[in-house]
Scaffold this active site. Structure first.
Site, PDB file in Angstrom:
ATOM      1  N   HIS A  43     -62.768  11.778  35.479  1.00 43.31           N
ATOM      2  CA  HIS A  43     -63.232  11.183  34.216  1.00 43.31           C
ATOM      3  C   HIS A  43     -62.001  10.854  33.381  1.00 43.31           C
ATOM      4  CE1 HIS A  43     -66.468  11.264  30.851  1.00 43.31           C
ATOM      5  NE2 HIS A  43     -65.462  10.480  30.494  1.00 43.31           N
ATOM      6  N   GLU A  70     -66.108   8.557  36.311  1.00 46.96           N
ATOM      7  CA  GLU A  70     -66.936   8.613  35.113  1.00 46.96           C
ATOM      8  C   GLU A  70     -66.173   8.052  33.922  1.00 46.96           C
ATOM      9  OE1 GLU A  70     -69.266  12.812  36.112  1.00 46.96           O
ATOM     10  OE2 GLU A  70     -67.742  12.746  34.525  1.00 46.96           O
ATOM     11  N   HIS A 190     -72.786  18.963  34.032  1.00 47.26           N
ATOM     12  CA  HIS A 190     -72.305  19.502  32.759  1.00 47.26           C
ATOM     13  C   HIS A 190     -72.791  20.942  32.588  1.00 47.26           C
ATOM     14  CE1 HIS A 190     -70.031  18.560  29.084  1.00 47.26           C
ATOM     15  NE2 HIS A 190     -70.684  19.602  28.604  1.00 47.26           N
TER      16      HIS A 190
END
Length: 237
Positions: A43, A70, A190
């Site tokens: 990410h 991401e 997450h």
């Protein structure tokens, strides 16, 4: 079996904290795959405080499983993804200074924008996923963008589970059921951990992939990276 994609942002954070190339991000990614990891996730953020854009380019050359990138689809990010051509791009509505992801997309308000971005990526044969809260309306909105998958934002589930509140899984079950009915693939991520991953996986129908980074790296400090990856794989069977 639900696939395990390992987010290596924290490896980059550790490397960057001291300068140099220790730990070696590329070697860690290769080791994760050799230990059984079924994907690598990164990410990159605009300030490159952990994963650098060049890291993403370098990882593309060595990742042999699935490569998932991401990020918030600002132009710089889109250019990177189109250059690299990863297996999957996951769209996350991060503010520029966000410490970590803290919300899913409002797929209704951002439907046109997301549709345009997703169309661009799909024209380049890149699988798309949208980060969403466990909200049926947001899942329905995601389906209208043309995305291939959604990624359920699981922080609320993790908090409920830690308190022993098992009903915290209910919105995720409902969201996943709707996603399946609409033909969307289901990912999740997450705050998933060794403690809460099995209950989540066993509860969510058609869960294709989980992306785990922070907890997995922290757990590896105690048990070792290879052991932890195999512990996750066992729980995801």
């Amino acid at each position: 079996m639900t696939k395990l994609s390992v987010n290596v942002n924290k490896i980059a954070t550790l490397r960057n904290s001291r300068g140099g190339n220790v730990p070696d991000l590329l070697k860690v990614a290769m080791d994760i795959e050799s230990f059984g990891g079924q994907g690598i996730t990164v990410h990159p953020r605009p300030d490159e405080r952990h994963i650098r854009y060049q890291d993403a380019r370098d990882l593309k050359k060595i990742v042999r499983t699935e490569f998932n990138i991401e990020g918030n689809p600002i132009q710089k990010f889109m250019d990177l993804v189109l250059e690299i051509q990863p297996t999957q791009v996951t769209l996350v509505p991060d503010a520029v200074g966000a410490i970590t992801s803290n919300a899913g997309w409002d797929t209704i308000k951002n439907r046109s924008f997301l549709h345009e971005v997703i169309t661009t990526f799909k024209k380049n044969d890149i699988r798309t996923s949208i980060f969403v809260d466990a909200d049926i309306k947001m899942v329905e909105g995601a389906a209208e963008t043309g995305t291939d998958r959604i990624e359920l934002y699981t922080e609320n589930y993790a908090k409920s589970f830690a308190k022993g509140e098992m009903k915290g899984i209910d919105p995720f079950i409902k969201a996943a059921q709707v996603a399946s009915e609409l033909g969307l693939g289901i990912n999740a991520g997450h705050d998933l951990s060794l403690d809460n991953i099995k209950f989540f996986k066993d509860s969510i129908p058609n869960l294709l992939e989980v992306s785990i980074g922070h907890a997995l790296i922290c757990e590896s400090l105690y048990f070792g990276l290879e052991n932890v990856i195999n512990m996750y794989l066992n729980k995801l069977k």
